[in-house]
Scaffold this motif. Structure first.
Motif, short mmCIF file in Angstrom:
data_model
loop_
_atom_site.label_atom_id
_atom_site.label_comp_id
_atom_site.label_asym_id
_atom_site.label_seq_id
_atom_site.Cartn_x
_atom_site.Cartn_y
_atom_site.Cartn_z
N GLN A 94 0.87 -1.18 0.00
CA GLN A 94 0.00 0.00 0.00
C GLN A 94 0.90 1.23 0.00
O GLN A 94 1.87 1.31 0.77
N ILE A 95 0.62 2.16 -0.90
CA ILE A 95 1.34 3.44 -0.93
C ILE A 95 0.30 4.55 -0.79
O ILE A 95 -0.62 4.64 -1.60
N ILE A 96 0.45 5.36 0.24
CA ILE A 96 -0.44 6.50 0.43
C ILE A 96 0.34 7.79 0.19
O ILE A 96 1.34 8.06 0.87
N VAL A 97 -0.09 8.54 -0.80
CA VAL A 97 0.54 9.81 -1.14
C VAL A 97 -0.30 10.94 -0.54
O VAL A 97 -1.51 11.03 -0.80
N LYS A 98 0.34 11.80 0.25
CA LYS A 98 -0.36 12.93 0.88
C LYS A 98 0.17 14.24 0.32
O LYS A 98 1.39 14.47 0.30
N GLY A 99 -0.76 15.07 -0.15
CA GLY A 99 -0.40 16.36 -0.70
C GLY A 99 -1.18 17.48 -0.03
O GLY A 99 -1.37 17.46 1.19
N ARG A 100 -1.66 18.45 -0.84
CA ARG A 100 -2.46 19.55 -0.29
C ARG A 100 -3.67 19.76 -1.20
O ARG A 100 -3.54 19.87 -2.42
N SER A 127 -14.84 15.99 -9.89
CA SER A 127 -13.94 16.45 -10.94
C SER A 127 -13.23 17.75 -10.62
O SER A 127 -12.13 18.00 -11.13
N ASN A 128 -13.80 18.62 -9.81
CA ASN A 128 -13.19 19.94 -9.62
C ASN A 128 -12.58 20.13 -8.23
O ASN A 128 -12.45 21.25 -7.75
N ILE A 129 -12.21 19.01 -7.60
CA ILE A 129 -11.50 19.08 -6.33
C ILE A 129 -10.24 18.23 -6.42
O ILE A 129 -10.31 17.03 -6.67
N ILE A 130 -9.10 18.87 -6.25
CA ILE A 130 -7.85 18.11 -6.14
C ILE A 130 -7.79 17.59 -4.70
O ILE A 130 -7.80 18.39 -3.75
N PRO A 131 -7.74 16.27 -4.51
CA PRO A 131 -7.85 15.72 -3.16
C PRO A 131 -6.56 15.86 -2.37
O PRO A 131 -5.51 16.22 -2.90
N GLU A 132 -6.68 15.56 -1.09
CA GLU A 132 -5.53 15.67 -0.19
C GLU A 132 -4.61 14.45 -0.30
O GLU A 132 -3.40 14.57 -0.10
N GLN A 133 -5.19 13.28 -0.62
CA GLN A 133 -4.34 12.10 -0.69
C GLN A 133 -4.83 11.11 -1.73
O GLN A 133 -5.99 11.18 -2.18
N ALA A 134 -3.95 10.20 -2.10
CA ALA A 134 -4.27 9.11 -3.02
C ALA A 134 -3.71 7.82 -2.44
O ALA A 134 -2.67 7.82 -1.77
N GLU A 135 -4.42 6.71 -2.70
CA GLU A 135 -3.97 5.40 -2.22
C GLU A 135 -3.74 4.47 -3.40
O GLU A 135 -4.57 4.37 -4.30
#
Length: 434
Positions: free
Chosen positions: A225-231, A283-291
């Motif tokens: 599992q790789i969880i990428v956290k951004g803003r 579609s118009n929200i860049i999320p905080e994280q991806a899994e």
């Protein structure tokens, strides 16, 4: 020792039948006699499949059969496993034989009269249940072997431990199961097992044939599992974000260089696959994280360490370069070691397989990147695992329905050879033991 030389040496050893005691005629006759029962058992299990750690009906049938043969039987091993001990009339080694019992969350599509109609809940949704990998046949064949060997109890030079294993296909995240748990609970002790044999039906190999490989035959596997956290930011203002989706895409691309640039593929194959990625809700929200979820396959301990190390470095440093972070969990929910056939044992037992199948029908194959938790037994005692052909004769392996699919199909004429092979390995090993 050079691997190609070893393979040639093993193949040259096949005709050396005189070195091994001949399998008694009555074994072949007993296998012929029990064939119809094995087919009947298999069809019953196929019609009534059960998922891993839930094989209660299957286990009850197995236990009742072993008890009827006069064995010492233990149930509830690793939740739903069954172990039977057949003590021979003469002293000798303890040979373990293993079969797995669990089905898969696959909805059967074939038109067999004994096709599964079973439904159950899996990961929060209703699914069909099917023996889409042949474990029903493994269980039925080992029940047949148990009956054949029980009929020879007085002549056995040792004891046989019959291991009917649950959850080979894996358990839910955080839940122990399968061969690993059986080993932890002491299945290879009391009495202590000297050697373990197992087989797997193979839908892309013609019935009547047996395939094998010394050393690493099937890959070790880790899931990850790789969880990428951004803003998070508005999709119309991506410059305000640290986009975990873009970073995940970069990580996925960079991971592809591990096998092509870091692994010595002239020695062993390897696989790094991302099979799932989830992020965001609209579609118009860049999320905080991806899994991301994925699988890693390797054919040696050294390669496994290399792949894991490179995945961690690439994921964390790629994220760092973009101002994000990456959390890497390996294994995420399961890990199987390499299915490793003991070299000396393989060389010793190949003539036994050749006797029952014919030397021309015992074939050396390349390693396979599928995985098997039989490997947990092989970590503790010498083991030999081989494939039994289950494809109808004359069929094309490229178009024959493969394992883990709704159309999976096996030719029941192969079962008799499976019974003879496991019986022959047991008797010949006992004859050779000092």
């Amino acid at each position: 020792m050079n691997k190609s030389y070893l393979a040639g040496l093993l193949l040259l050893s096949l005709p050396a039948f005189s070195q091994i005691s001949p399998i008694k005629t009555k074994v072949s006759m007993a296998a012929d006699k029990i064939e119809s029962k094995v087919i009947e058992w298999r069809r019953d299990f196929h019609e009534h499949p059960e998922l891993g750690n839930n094989e209660t009906r299957t286990a009850a049938i197995v236990a009742k059969h072993l008890q009827s043969l006069g064995m010492e039987v233990k149930t509830g091993v690793a939740r739903t496993g069954v172990v039977g001990i057949l003590k021979g009339g003469k002293p000798g080694p303890v040979v373990a034989l293993r079969a797995d019992m669990d089905g898969l969350p696959v909805t059967e599509r074939g038109s067999l009269p004994f096709a599964s109609k079973v439904k159950t809940q899996y990961n929060g949704q209703e699914v069909g249940v099917m023996h889409a990998c042949g474990h029903d046949s493994h269980t039925a064949m080992l029940m047949g072997v148990a009956e054949v060997l029980a009929g020879m109890k007085a002549d056995l030079k040792g004891s046989v431990k019959f291991i009917f294993q649950p959850a080979e296909e894996g358990s839910a995240p955080g839940v122990e199961g399968g061969a690993e748990l059986m080993v932890k609970e002491g299945v290879l002790e009391n009495p202590k097992v000297d050697v373990v044999f197992g087989l797997h039906i193979w839908a892309q190999t013609e019935a009547g044939k047996i395939t094998y490989r010394p050393g690493g035959m099937m890959a070790g596997v880790n899931d990850m599992q790789i969880i990428v956290k951004g803003r998070q930011a508005h999709g119309a203002a991506p410059w305000a974000s640290i986009d975990p989706i873009v970073v995940s895409a970069q990580i996925i691309n960079n991971l592809q260089t591990i096998v092509s640039r870091n692994l010595n593929i002239t020695e062993n194959a390897g696989v790094v696959t991302i099979g799932s990625i989830h992020a965001g809700v609209r579609s118009n929200i860049i999320p905080e994280q991806a899994e991301m979820l994925g699988t890693i396959r390797s054919l040696s301990v050294e390669d496994e360490k290399l792949l894991i190390s490179r995945i961690r470095t690439i994921a964390t440093k790629t994220a760092e370069a973009a101002g994000a972070t990456a959390e890497v969990k390996i294994p995420y929910s399961n890990h199987y070691p390499v299915t490793y056939n003991d070299l000396a044992l393989t060389e010793k037992m190949l003539p036994s397989l050749a006797k029952v199948a014919g030397a021309e029908n015992v074939k050396l194959i390349p390693p396979i990147t599928g995985a098997e938790d039989f490997s947990f037994f092989q970590e503790k005692v010498p083991g030999l695992f081989f494939f039994l052909g289950g494809m109808p004769k004359g069929a094309d392996p490229k178009t024959a329905p493969s394992h883990h699919t709704p159309d999976f199909f096996i030719d029941e004429s192969s079962f008799k050879l499976g019974v003879k092979a496991l019986t022959g390995l047991t008797l010949d090993y006992m004859d050779m033991a000092k």
